[in-house]
Design an enzyme around this catalytic site. Structure first.
Site, PDB file in Angstrom:
ATOM      1  N   ASP A  71      -9.713 -16.658 -15.778  1.00  0.00           N
ATOM      2  CA  ASP A  71     -10.527 -17.087 -14.645  1.00  0.00           C
ATOM      3  C   ASP A  71     -11.601 -18.094 -15.081  1.00  0.00           C
ATOM      4  O   ASP A  71     -12.345 -17.828 -16.039  1.00  0.00           O
ATOM      5  CB  ASP A  71     -11.206 -15.831 -14.067  1.00  0.00           C
ATOM      6  CG  ASP A  71     -11.824 -16.065 -12.712  1.00  0.00           C
ATOM      7  OD1 ASP A  71     -11.076 -16.282 -11.758  1.00  0.00           O
ATOM      8  OD2 ASP A  71     -13.071 -16.004 -12.605  1.00  0.00           O
TER       9      ASP A  71
ATOM     10  N   ASP B 228      -4.091   3.860   2.761  1.00  0.00           N
ATOM     11  CA  ASP B 228      -5.529   3.596   2.954  1.00  0.00           C
ATOM     12  C   ASP B 228      -5.789   2.152   3.383  1.00  0.00           C
ATOM     13  O   ASP B 228      -6.942   1.726   3.487  1.00  0.00           O
ATOM     14  CB  ASP B 228      -6.339   3.946   1.691  1.00  0.00           C
ATOM     15  CG  ASP B 228      -6.013   3.052   0.510  1.00  0.00           C
ATOM     16  OD1 ASP B 228      -5.105   2.196   0.629  1.00  0.00           O
ATOM     17  OD2 ASP B 228      -6.650   3.200  -0.553  1.00  0.00           O
TER      18      ASP B 228
ATOM     19  N   GLU C 225      -7.615 -21.112 -15.891  1.00  0.00           N
ATOM     20  CA  GLU C 225      -8.013 -21.710 -14.616  1.00  0.00           C
ATOM     21  C   GLU C 225      -9.156 -22.675 -14.914  1.00  0.00           C
ATOM     22  O   GLU C 225     -10.212 -22.267 -15.403  1.00  0.00           O
ATOM     23  CB  GLU C 225      -8.475 -20.626 -13.638  1.00  0.00           C
ATOM     24  CG  GLU C 225      -8.672 -21.188 -12.241  1.00  0.00           C
ATOM     25  CD  GLU C 225      -9.661 -20.411 -11.390  1.00  0.00           C
ATOM     26  OE1 GLU C 225      -9.583 -20.488 -10.172  1.00  0.00           O
ATOM     27  OE2 GLU C 225     -10.548 -19.733 -11.953  1.00  0.00           O
TER      28      GLU C 225
ATOM     29  N   ASN D 124      -0.341   4.502  -0.237  1.00  0.00           N
ATOM     30  CA  ASN D 124      -0.978   5.758   0.185  1.00  0.00           C
ATOM     31  C   ASN D 124      -1.683   5.675   1.536  1.00  0.00           C
ATOM     32  O   ASN D 124      -2.471   6.552   1.887  1.00  0.00           O
ATOM     33  CB  ASN D 124      -1.953   6.255  -0.900  1.00  0.00           C
ATOM     34  CG  ASN D 124      -3.114   5.294  -1.100  1.00  0.00           C
ATOM     35  OD1 ASN D 124      -3.137   4.220  -0.481  1.00  0.00           O
ATOM     36  ND2 ASN D 124      -4.053   5.654  -1.933  1.00  0.00           N
TER      37      ASN D 124
ATOM     38  N   ASP E   7      -5.226 -10.725 -15.330  1.00  0.00           N
ATOM     39  CA  ASP E   7      -6.297 -11.667 -15.045  1.00  0.00           C
ATOM     40  C   ASP E   7      -7.459 -11.336 -15.967  1.00  0.00           C
ATOM     41  O   ASP E   7      -7.871 -10.174 -16.063  1.00  0.00           O
ATOM     42  CB  ASP E   7      -6.727 -11.523 -13.569  1.00  0.00           C
ATOM     43  CG  ASP E   7      -7.067 -12.858 -12.931  1.00  0.00           C
ATOM     44  OD1 ASP E   7      -7.852 -13.599 -13.541  1.00  0.00           O
ATOM     45  OD2 ASP E   7      -6.548 -13.133 -11.839  1.00  0.00           O
TER      46      ASP E   7
ATOM     47  N   HIS F 265      -4.280 -17.099  -4.565  1.00  0.00           N
ATOM     48  CA  HIS F 265      -5.149 -16.270  -3.725  1.00  0.00           C
ATOM     49  C   HIS F 265      -6.420 -17.005  -3.279  1.00  0.00           C
ATOM     50  O   HIS F 265      -7.182 -16.462  -2.485  1.00  0.00           O
ATOM     51  CB  HIS F 265      -5.530 -15.003  -4.498  1.00  0.00           C
ATOM     52  CG  HIS F 265      -6.374 -15.326  -5.696  1.00  0.00           C
ATOM     53  ND1 HIS F 265      -5.886 -16.019  -6.784  1.00  0.00           N
ATOM     54  CD2 HIS F 265      -7.680 -15.089  -5.955  1.00  0.00           C
ATOM     55  CE1 HIS F 265      -6.856 -16.191  -7.652  1.00  0.00           C
ATOM     56  NE2 HIS F 265      -7.958 -15.635  -7.190  1.00  0.00           N
ATOM     57  N   ASP F 266      -6.664 -18.186  -3.802  1.00  0.00           N
ATOM     58  CA  ASP F 266      -7.852 -18.966  -3.410  1.00  0.00           C
ATOM     59  C   ASP F 266      -7.493 -20.131  -2.495  1.00  0.00           C
ATOM     60  O   ASP F 266      -8.384 -20.909  -2.121  1.00  0.00           O
ATOM     61  CB  ASP F 266      -8.532 -19.569  -4.648  1.00  0.00           C
ATOM     62  CG  ASP F 266      -9.177 -18.521  -5.533  1.00  0.00           C
ATOM     63  OD1 ASP F 266      -9.594 -17.480  -5.006  1.00  0.00           O
ATOM     64  OD2 ASP F 266      -9.252 -18.759  -6.756  1.00  0.00           O
TER      65      ASP F 266
ATOM     66  N   ASP G  12       0.854  -1.192   0.000  1.00  0.00           N
ATOM     67  CA  ASP G  12       0.000   0.000   0.000  1.00  0.00           C
ATOM     68  C   ASP G  12       0.891   1.243   0.000  1.00  0.00           C
ATOM     69  O   ASP G  12       1.681   1.430   0.925  1.00  0.00           O
ATOM     70  CB  ASP G  12      -0.884  -0.052   1.263  1.00  0.00           C
ATOM     71  CG  ASP G  12      -1.705   1.218   1.443  1.00  0.00           C
ATOM     72  OD1 ASP G  12      -1.890   1.945   0.451  1.00  0.00           O
ATOM     73  OD2 ASP G  12      -2.151   1.468   2.581  1.00  0.00           O
TER      74      ASP G  12
ATOM     75  N   ASP H 141      -1.855  -1.201  -3.751  1.00  0.00           N
ATOM     76  CA  ASP H 141      -2.153  -0.431  -4.971  1.00  0.00           C
ATOM     77  C   ASP H 141      -1.030  -0.562  -5.992  1.00  0.00           C
ATOM     78  O   ASP H 141       0.012  -1.173  -5.728  1.00  0.00           O
ATOM     79  CB  ASP H 141      -2.438   1.033  -4.613  1.00  0.00           C
ATOM     80  CG  ASP H 141      -1.386   1.609  -3.687  1.00  0.00           C
ATOM     81  OD1 ASP H 141      -0.201   1.325  -3.913  1.00  0.00           O
ATOM     82  OD2 ASP H 141      -1.744   2.324  -2.724  1.00  0.00           O
TER      83      ASP H 141
HETATM   84  C1  NOJ Z   1     -11.713 -17.992  -9.510  1.00  0.00           C
HETATM   85  C2  NOJ Z   1     -10.940 -16.920  -8.822  1.00  0.00           C
HETATM   86  O1  NOJ Z   1      -9.617 -17.344  -8.680  1.00  0.00           O
HETATM   87  C3  NOJ Z   1     -11.638 -16.634  -7.525  1.00  0.00           C
HETATM   88  O2  NOJ Z   1     -10.880 -15.805  -6.676  1.00  0.00           O
HETATM   89  C4  NOJ Z   1     -12.974 -16.043  -7.841  1.00  0.00           C
HETATM   90  O3  NOJ Z   1     -13.710 -15.893  -6.650  1.00  0.00           O
HETATM   91  C5  NOJ Z   1     -13.772 -16.920  -8.806  1.00  0.00           C
HETATM   92  N1  NOJ Z   1     -12.990 -17.460  -9.861  1.00  0.00           N
HETATM   93  C6  NOJ Z   1     -14.870 -16.117  -9.428  1.00  0.00           C
HETATM   94  O4  NOJ Z   1     -14.323 -15.173 -10.310  1.00  0.00           O
END
Ligand code: NOJ
Length: 558
Positions: A203, A28, A259, A26, A101, A331-332, A24, A32
């Site tokens: 995605d 907040d 993905e 700035n 993405d 990130h998932d 980050d 960013d």
């Molecule tokens: C897969 C993404 O990696 C995930 O973070 C997202 O919630 C779902 N697709 C829906 O876009």
């Protein structure tokens, strides 16, 4: 022995940034683009080639940017298009490529297309989304459950119809049957390519083609049905991807990764075949979805024999046909070291290095998720109100609310698997808030930031960071790491992951102890001459009978 065609994206190492949680600039509390720009030297020093940016587009953030309101604007929390242009230029100057993405299975319900589409049945956008009448008054068109719990259909009062949303109700699915939708997507992709970006991570791209009958799915929990057979790898997905390739991808030198949940190796050979003109590679999910007890939820580790079976299946079945991606987390997913390694303080570093060894010496393009190179761990969540992730919150409500699990059991699953584990801020230093922000971070910083942070690790030559750096350098030096064939050894061994790579008359032997025990091991071959090219435990010589220390890993070249 078949040698794959040589291309830059096979030789590359990718680093994923989840911009909200990276840096980050700035104050907040939200990461960013300027924050990323400030961190480019760190990434260049690590030695990665490509940065995959999770979505940075304008979004109301129902799903942290995976719900896009405008594909050609930047999310205001992240900065402006000028910031993006600066990021692209500076990344390129440092030899780093940028992969965007691409989220085109759905948009936000606030996207202009949807706002128009829902107005009435008589406008050019009416078929941009998947609209259906209800079955009988008030009943959804079918029984599908959304990935984020509850029905996958939402009734719209204005249009007086239901629309499909496989994710949140603020993420309506686009209608890929409509060629105007497809061409609008291709135009948008070209616009980004013309800016000079270097690739797309796509995605849930294997969900864009639905069985048009939209049949009810097999009941999964007494309430809803499973949409997978009618959505995943659907009837026209390969046709659509080949069209995308002809229209867009073939005109640029891009890296593409799809993905693709629920994908089989047979399907993968089509998506990512050397000759199929679709994508370069895909993310398969088998090793991260193993063992879910209710949907994805479990708190148990995958047994090593299963992990080896899955990874090796992908290695051998794609050999000579298609290219693999390699990842432990993103990130998932929860943090790699907490999930596949051992995040207890005495084992965190050595097991993080062992995991890096195991993954990066397999065949495919490796992906590092931000903080993995530091051995960042899961967060010690103790209360449900600490979670921000829509999937975790909805799943808790649904599963505990319907008494399918007790509160404590669900908390244990969330601690093990919630996506928020990956999303706590990147740990840059031992400053307040881990150096991520001068303000209040949107998710709390892991309390282990004093020991686990970039500043400490960059200054310590024995850190996890330096181990990743060395592994990346080895990839650049030895083409066998990229192009060699893979062979699993010791298939049934419950603690050791051992495999071999071969390219012409060169060999690598990769040995990883996945346990916290000392394991006695007899070498599979007698070697007169070899080099230990990497070790996480200062191993210099190989005895024919060895005692492998907890989480020890090394690679020899012979
Ligand atoms: C897969 C993404 O990696 C995930 O973070 C997202 O919630 C779902 N697709 C829906 O876009």
């Amino acid at each position: 022995m078949r040698k794959n065609k040589e291309t830059w994206w096979k030789e590359a190492v990718v680093y994923q940034i989840y911009p909200r949680s990276f840096m980050d600039s700035n104050g907040d509390g939200i990461g960013d683009l300027q924050g990323i720009i400030h961190s480019l030297d760190y990434l260049a020093d690590l030695g990665v080639d490509v940065i995959w940016l999770s979505p940075i587009y304008d979004s109301p953030n129902d799903d942290n940017g995976y719900d896009i309101r405008d594909y050609q604007r930047i999310m205001k929390e992240f900065g402006t298009m000028d910031d993006f242009d600066m990021l692209l230029e500076q990344a390129h100057q440092k030899g780093l490529k940028i992969m965007m993405d691409l989220v085109v299975n759905h948009t936000s319900d606030e996207h202009e297309w949807f706002v128009k589409s829902r107005q009435n049945t008589d406008n050019p956008y009416r078929d941009y989304y998947i609209w259906r009448e209800g079955k009988k008054s008030g009943l959804e068109p079918n029984n599908w459950e959304s990935c984020f719990s509850g029905s996958a259909w939402q009734y719209d009062e204005t249009r007086e119809m239901f629309y499909l949303h496989l994710f949140s109700k603020k993420q309506p699915d686009l209608n890929w049957e409509n060629s105007r939708v497809r061409h609008a997507v291709y135009d948008m992709m070209r616009w980004w390519c013309d800016k000079g970006i270097d690739g797309f991570r796509m995605d849930v791209i294997n969900m864009i083609s639905k069985d048009e009958e939209l049949p009810d799915g097999k009941n999964i929990n007494g309430l809803f049905g499973d949409f997978s057979p009618y959505v995943m790898n659907g009837p026209k997905v390969h046709e659509f991807l080949r069209e995308m390739h002809d229209e867009v991808l073939s005109h640029y030198d891009l890296m593409t990764v799809g993905e693709t949940p629920n994908v089989t190796t047979e399907e993968a050979k089509k998506y990512a075949g050397e000759e199929t003109n679709e994508l370069n590679m895909i993310f398969q999910f088998e090793h991260v979805e193993f063992g879910g007890e209710i949907g994805k939820w479990t708190d148990k580790k995958i047994p090593l024999v299963e992990l080896k079976r899955i990874m090796s299946k992908w290695q051998t079945e794609l050999e000579g046909h298609a290219w693999n991606s390699l990842y432990w987390n993103n990130h998932d997913q929860p943090r790699a070291v907490s999930r596949f390694g051992d995040d207890r303080p005495q084992y965190r570093e050595i097991s993080a290095k062992m995991l890096a060894t195991c993954l990066h010496f397999m065949k495919g393009t490796p992906y590092i998720y931000q903080g993995e190179e530091l051995g960042m761990t899961n967060y010690p969540f103790s209360q449900i109100d600490q979670f921000k992730d829509i999937e975790s919150i909805n799943a808790y409500k649904e599963i505990v609310g319907n008494q399918r699990l007790e509160h404590d059991q669900m908390m244990s699953c969330l601690r093990f698997k919630s996506r928020d584990n990956a999303r706590t801020p990147m740990q840059w230093s031992n400053n307040k808030q881990g150096g991520f922000t001068t303000g209040k971070p949107w998710l709390p910083v892991n309390p282990n930031k004093d020991e686990v942070n970039a500043e400490v690790e960059v200054n310590n030559p024995n850190s996890v960071y330096h181990y990743y750096k060395k592994i990346i350098q080895l990839r650049k030096k030895h083409s066998i790491i990229v192009y060699g064939d893979y062979e699993l050894l010791e298939e049934r061994h419950e603690q050791l992951f051992v495999y071999r790579r071969c390219l012409e008359n060169e060999h690598l032997l990769v040995l990883c102890n996945f346990s916290d025990e000392v394991i006695k091991y007899k070498m599979p071959m007698q070697l007169e001459q070899y080099d230990v090219i990497i070790t996480n435990n200062q191993r210099k010589v190989l005895e024919s009978e060895m005692e492998l220390q907890p989480y020890e890993a090394f690679v020899i070249k012979y």
